[in-house]
Enzyme design. Sequence first.
Site, PDB file in Angstrom:
ATOM      1  N   SER A 189       0.812  -1.225   0.000  1.00 38.45           N
ATOM      2  CA  SER A 189       0.000   0.000   0.000  1.00 38.45           C
ATOM      3  C   SER A 189       0.844   1.274   0.000  1.00 38.45           C
ATOM      4  CB  SER A 189      -0.943   0.031   1.208  1.00 38.45           C
ATOM      5  OG  SER A 189      -1.644  -1.181   1.297  1.00 38.45           O
ATOM      6  N   ARG A 190       1.961   1.205  -0.631  1.00 41.75           N
ATOM      7  CA  ARG A 190       2.856   2.369  -0.771  1.00 41.75           C
ATOM      8  C   ARG A 190       3.410   2.874   0.563  1.00 41.75           C
ATOM      9  NH1 ARG A 190       3.632   0.980  -5.239  1.00 41.75           N
ATOM     10  NH2 ARG A 190       2.319   1.408  -7.003  1.00 41.75           N
ATOM     11  N   LEU A 191       3.237   2.091   1.624  1.00 42.84           N
ATOM     12  CA  LEU A 191       3.821   2.516   2.910  1.00 42.84           C
ATOM     13  C   LEU A 191       5.249   1.953   3.005  1.00 42.84           C
ATOM     14  CD1 LEU A 191       0.923   2.337   5.520  1.00 42.84           C
ATOM     15  CD2 LEU A 191       1.902   4.316   4.376  1.00 42.84           C
TER      16      LEU A 191
END
Length: 211
Positions: A189-191
């Site tokens: 999730s792009r984290l």
Amino acid sequence: MDASNLRKEYTSAGLDKADVHHDPVVQFRAWFQNAIDAGLHEPNAMILATATGDGKPSARTVLLKGYDERGFVFYTNYEGRKAGELETNPRCALLFYWGELGRQVRVEGTVSRISEQESDEYFTSRPRGSRLGAWASQQSRPVKDRSVLEERVLALETEYEGREIPRPPFWGGYRIEPEAIEFWQGRESRLHDRLVYRREDGAWRIERLQP
Ligand SMILES: Cc1cc2nc3c(=O)[nH]c(=O)nc-3n(C[C@H](O)[C@H](O)[C@H](O)COP(=O)(O)O)c2cc1C
């Protein structure tokens, strides 16, 4: 070796201050070894970004040929474009992108020429063809035709037949002494995880950055 599985392993394991080594060179060694073990093509390829004295940037790929506490070493022509920029503005950046592992490493620092002896040792280890190529190419300058270069190589082959090829005085290594090194691990999730080491008063301080 299935690099996509490795990627998943690294992605789920992530990157935490508690797990990384306090010395970024040791941490780099671990990641570089992972890239080698994963069978990546040219894991030592890195993008070198330089800038002119008035701040005009340029980037190109070079090969990492050594690294230790003093920094990261690559070899090039001392009269080409990148060298010209580095001689007037020694500040530069390196980027390793190991896509299959979802990783990048960013290095920022200052270059200096390595010793003549160190350049000699590396030059001697290169294949004969590469050594002649170093003599033949006036890196970054225009040339009318490929045949001009090929003819130069032929002439050099005759000149050095049965003789050792010395290192050209205009060819050698640079070492980038790092001031900052960032390790980036792609996560869900792009984290993504980002840990940056900055040299402060001779010691390395580690900080987490937002993705
Ligand atoms: C995978 C790869 C590795 C390269 N390694 C080097 C290198 O180690 N040294 C070098 O001078 N050029 C290397 N080159 C060529 C440079 O990218 C560049 O074309 C050349 O150094 C001239 O750059 P300049 O005109 O900015 O000085 C490499 C290119 C590629 C694609």
